[in-house]
Design a protein around this motif. Structure first.
Motif, PDB file in Angstrom:
ATOM      1  N   ALA A  80       0.837  -1.202   0.000  1.00 25.67           N
ATOM      2  CA  ALA A  80       0.000   0.000   0.000  1.00 25.67           C
ATOM      3  C   ALA A  80       0.874   1.255   0.000  1.00 25.67           C
ATOM      4  O   ALA A  80       0.613   2.212  -0.744  1.00 25.67           O
ATOM      5  CB  ALA A  80      -0.919  -0.011   1.219  1.00 25.67           C
ATOM      6  N   VAL A  81       1.917   1.249   0.842  1.00 24.78           N
ATOM      7  CA  VAL A  81       2.833   2.395   0.890  1.00 24.78           C
ATOM      8  C   VAL A  81       3.570   2.529  -0.440  1.00 24.78           C
ATOM      9  O   VAL A  81       3.691   3.626  -0.999  1.00 24.78           O
ATOM     10  CB  VAL A  81       3.842   2.230   2.046  1.00 24.78           C
ATOM     11  CG1 VAL A  81       4.928   3.304   1.974  1.00 24.78           C
ATOM     12  CG2 VAL A  81       3.131   2.298   3.390  1.00 24.78           C
ATOM     13  N   GLY A  82       4.074   1.403  -0.959  1.00 27.42           N
ATOM     14  CA  GLY A  82       4.814   1.428  -2.209  1.00 27.42           C
ATOM     15  C   GLY A  82       3.978   1.913  -3.379  1.00 27.42           C
ATOM     16  O   GLY A  82       4.454   2.691  -4.220  1.00 27.42           O
ATOM     17  N   THR A  83       2.717   1.487  -3.445  1.00 26.12           N
ATOM     18  CA  THR A  83       1.829   1.916  -4.531  1.00 26.12           C
ATOM     19  C   THR A  83       1.619   3.416  -4.501  1.00 26.12           C
ATOM     20  O   THR A  83       1.660   4.093  -5.538  1.00 26.12           O
ATOM     21  CB  THR A  83       0.474   1.188  -4.426  1.00 26.12           C
ATOM     22  OG1 THR A  83       0.680  -0.216  -4.585  1.00 26.12           O
ATOM     23  CG2 THR A  83      -0.485   1.674  -5.502  1.00 26.12           C
ATOM     24  N   HIS A  84       1.416   3.969  -3.307  1.00 26.66           N
ATOM     25  CA  HIS A  84       1.203   5.411  -3.192  1.00 26.66           C
ATOM     26  C   HIS A  84       2.456   6.179  -3.609  1.00 26.66           C
ATOM     27  O   HIS A  84       2.358   7.154  -4.368  1.00 26.66           O
ATOM     28  CB  HIS A  84       0.822   5.792  -1.766  1.00 26.66           C
ATOM     29  CG  HIS A  84       0.678   7.281  -1.585  1.00 26.66           C
ATOM     30  ND1 HIS A  84      -0.533   7.927  -1.690  1.00 26.66           N
ATOM     31  CD2 HIS A  84       1.603   8.254  -1.335  1.00 26.66           C
ATOM     32  CE1 HIS A  84      -0.349   9.227  -1.507  1.00 26.66           C
ATOM     33  NE2 HIS A  84       0.935   9.448  -1.283  1.00 26.66           N
ATOM     34  N   LEU A  85       3.622   5.776  -3.118  1.00 24.56           N
ATOM     35  CA  LEU A  85       4.863   6.473  -3.464  1.00 24.56           C
ATOM     36  C   LEU A  85       5.110   6.423  -4.963  1.00 24.56           C
ATOM     37  O   LEU A  85       5.558   7.407  -5.569  1.00 24.56           O
ATOM     38  CB  LEU A  85       6.037   5.859  -2.707  1.00 24.56           C
ATOM     39  CG  LEU A  85       6.039   6.007  -1.181  1.00 24.56           C
ATOM     40  CD1 LEU A  85       7.290   5.355  -0.587  1.00 24.56           C
ATOM     41  CD2 LEU A  85       5.976   7.479  -0.773  1.00 24.56           C
ATOM     42  N   SER A  86       4.822   5.291  -5.561  1.00 23.81           N
ATOM     43  CA  SER A  86       5.004   5.146  -7.005  1.00 23.81           C
ATOM     44  C   SER A  86       4.091   6.096  -7.772  1.00 23.81           C
ATOM     45  O   SER A  86       4.517   6.760  -8.726  1.00 23.81           O
ATOM     46  CB  SER A  86       4.731   3.695  -7.414  1.00 23.81           C
ATOM     47  OG  SER A  86       4.889   3.526  -8.811  1.00 23.81           O
ATOM     48  N   GLN A  87       2.849   6.183  -7.348  1.00 23.93           N
ATOM     49  CA  GLN A  87       1.897   7.067  -8.016  1.00 23.93           C
ATOM     50  C   GLN A  87       2.250   8.538  -7.787  1.00 23.93           C
ATOM     51  O   GLN A  87       2.118   9.371  -8.697  1.00 23.93           O
ATOM     52  CB  GLN A  87       0.485   6.783  -7.511  1.00 23.93           C
ATOM     53  CG  GLN A  87      -0.052   5.416  -7.927  1.00 23.93           C
ATOM     54  CD  GLN A  87      -1.372   5.072  -7.274  1.00 23.93           C
ATOM     55  OE1 GLN A  87      -1.799   5.721  -6.309  1.00 23.93           O
ATOM     56  NE2 GLN A  87      -2.042   4.037  -7.776  1.00 23.93           N
ATOM     57  N   ALA A  88       2.728   8.863  -6.588  1.00 23.03           N
ATOM     58  CA  ALA A  88       3.054  10.252  -6.262  1.00 23.03           C
ATOM     59  C   ALA A  88       4.304  10.739  -6.988  1.00 23.03           C
ATOM     60  O   ALA A  88       4.381  11.897  -7.400  1.00 23.03           O
ATOM     61  CB  ALA A  88       3.241  10.398  -4.750  1.00 23.03           C
ATOM     62  N   TRP A  89       5.283   9.844  -7.154  1.00 21.47           N
ATOM     63  CA  TRP A  89       6.577  10.247  -7.693  1.00 21.47           C
ATOM     64  C   TRP A  89       6.846   9.786  -9.117  1.00 21.47           C
ATOM     65  O   TRP A  89       7.842  10.156  -9.714  1.00 21.47           O
ATOM     66  CB  TRP A  89       7.699   9.757  -6.766  1.00 21.47           C
ATOM     67  CG  TRP A  89       7.698  10.445  -5.446  1.00 21.47           C
ATOM     68  CD1 TRP A  89       7.138  11.652  -5.149  1.00 21.47           C
ATOM     69  CD2 TRP A  89       8.293   9.984  -4.230  1.00 21.47           C
ATOM     70  NE1 TRP A  89       7.341  11.977  -3.828  1.00 21.47           N
ATOM     71  CE2 TRP A  89       8.050  10.959  -3.234  1.00 21.47           C
ATOM     72  CE3 TRP A  89       9.008   8.835  -3.885  1.00 21.47           C
ATOM     73  CZ2 TRP A  89       8.503  10.840  -1.931  1.00 21.47           C
ATOM     74  CZ3 TRP A  89       9.455   8.712  -2.581  1.00 21.47           C
ATOM     75  CH2 TRP A  89       9.206   9.691  -1.608  1.00 21.47           C
TER      76      TRP A  89
END
Length: 320
Positions: A49-58
């Motif tokens: 969940a954390v990784g998916t968000h960081l990927s989408q944000a950056w």
């Protein structure tokens, strides 16, 4: 000659400016997020969940890399030896804090060789048993342990489930045998299958309890939880005044540059405050717990101190 001197002056300045700009643009390539347990458990779900968000944000992939074994020591050694450029991160659990108490010699220094980024989530733990056992409450479990040793599972030696189970058995004066697995989800499935008797853990899926695949005898909190309103506390269920929880956080290699650390911390806090992440953690029976790097570093040391007392006054033993 004059023009050449000016060129010699401005080229290094320009290169330095590009270098500063490059740092400010982190991340510029995929990030590796190491998970110290097998895929499928709570740790894995939170990491993804954390990784998916960081990927989408950056706009950069965050690649999940499961490295189970030795209560996180294998994964931690990889991170300790990685460059401090922000491209290697690790999701940690309680084992990260207490491994210095467990292993006589670690291939790294827990306080020196890592940069704490933030805590992520905290979970209350339950006394979970196979529903085929003829037990109504913790009092019955204690009575059963007088007739035969009780087997309890965990995600590995020194994991939150192991420490909680050992502490509970000691406080309840029960006879038990610890059965370590490479991940909490495997131990949970073996409890459901009846291959072991019980666990002290948060369910990797609350539906295990609601569907009757696991029976929650009690919750290891001082007061009842809104998530399990009909589940008594351990004390209410005829056991000792026992409290326990598990937690997760994010770390990086030591000496992470402040600009990268601050960006990681800030964006991760955005994740924790998102409705999707809150819903995920809540569905797993926990609550989000974001902190700044200094607070998380202090928390890790406090957890080690808390369990050092437990090790001293209980019969917790770890196979080396």
């Amino acid at each position: 000659m004059h023009d050449f001197s000016i060129t010699r002056f401005f080229i290094p300045v320009f290169i330095g400016f590009l270098s500063i700009t490059a740092k400010a643009e982190y991340p510029e390539k995929p990030i590796r997020l190491i998970i110290p347990f097998v895929a499928g458990g709570t740790t894995d779900q939170i990491a993804r969940a954390v990784g998916t968000h960081l990927s989408q944000a950056w706009g950069q992939p965050v690649v999940m890399d499961n490295k189970p074994g030795a209560n996180g020591v294998i994964a931690s050694e990889i991170v300790a030896g990685a460059p401090n450029d922000g491209y290697t991160l690790m999701l940690v659990a309680m084992g990260h804090a207490v491994n210095p108490l467990i292993y006589k010699k670690l291939p790294y220094d827990t306080d020196r060789d890592f940069t704490p980024v933030t805590s992520l989530a905290k979970f209350n733990q339950l006394i979970l048993v196979n529903p085929k056992l003829p037990l109504k409450n913790v009092k019955d479990l204690i009575a059963l342990s007088k007739t035969r040793p009780i087997t309890y599972g965990s995600g590995g030696n020194g994991s939150s489930q192991h420490l909680a189970g050992a502490l509970f058995f000691s406080m309840a004066h029960m006879q038990g045998t610890h059965v370590p697995y490479k991940g909490g989800s495997q131990a949970m499935l073996d409890t459901i299958a009846g291959n072991i008797d019980m666990m002290v853990a948060q369910p990797s899926s609350p539906t295990y309890v609601s569907s009757g695949q696991l029976k929650a005898l009690a919750i290891a909190t001082k007061n009842r939880s809104p998530d399990y309103p009909n589940t008594p506390t351990v004390k209410e269920s005829g056991g000792p005044s026992f409290e326990s929880y598990s937690w997760y956080g994010l770390i990086a290699p030591k000496n992470l540059p402040p600009e990268i650390l601050n960006k990681l911390n800030a964006e991760t806090l955005v994740v924790l405050n998102s409705d999707n992440f809150k819903h995920l953690v809540s569905s797993l029976g926990g609550e989000t717990a974001g902190t700044n790097p200094t607070e998380f570093a202090k928390f890790i040391k406090e957890e080690r101190k808390r369990y050092a007392v437990a090790f001293k006054h209980t019969e917790i033993s770890i196979d080396q």
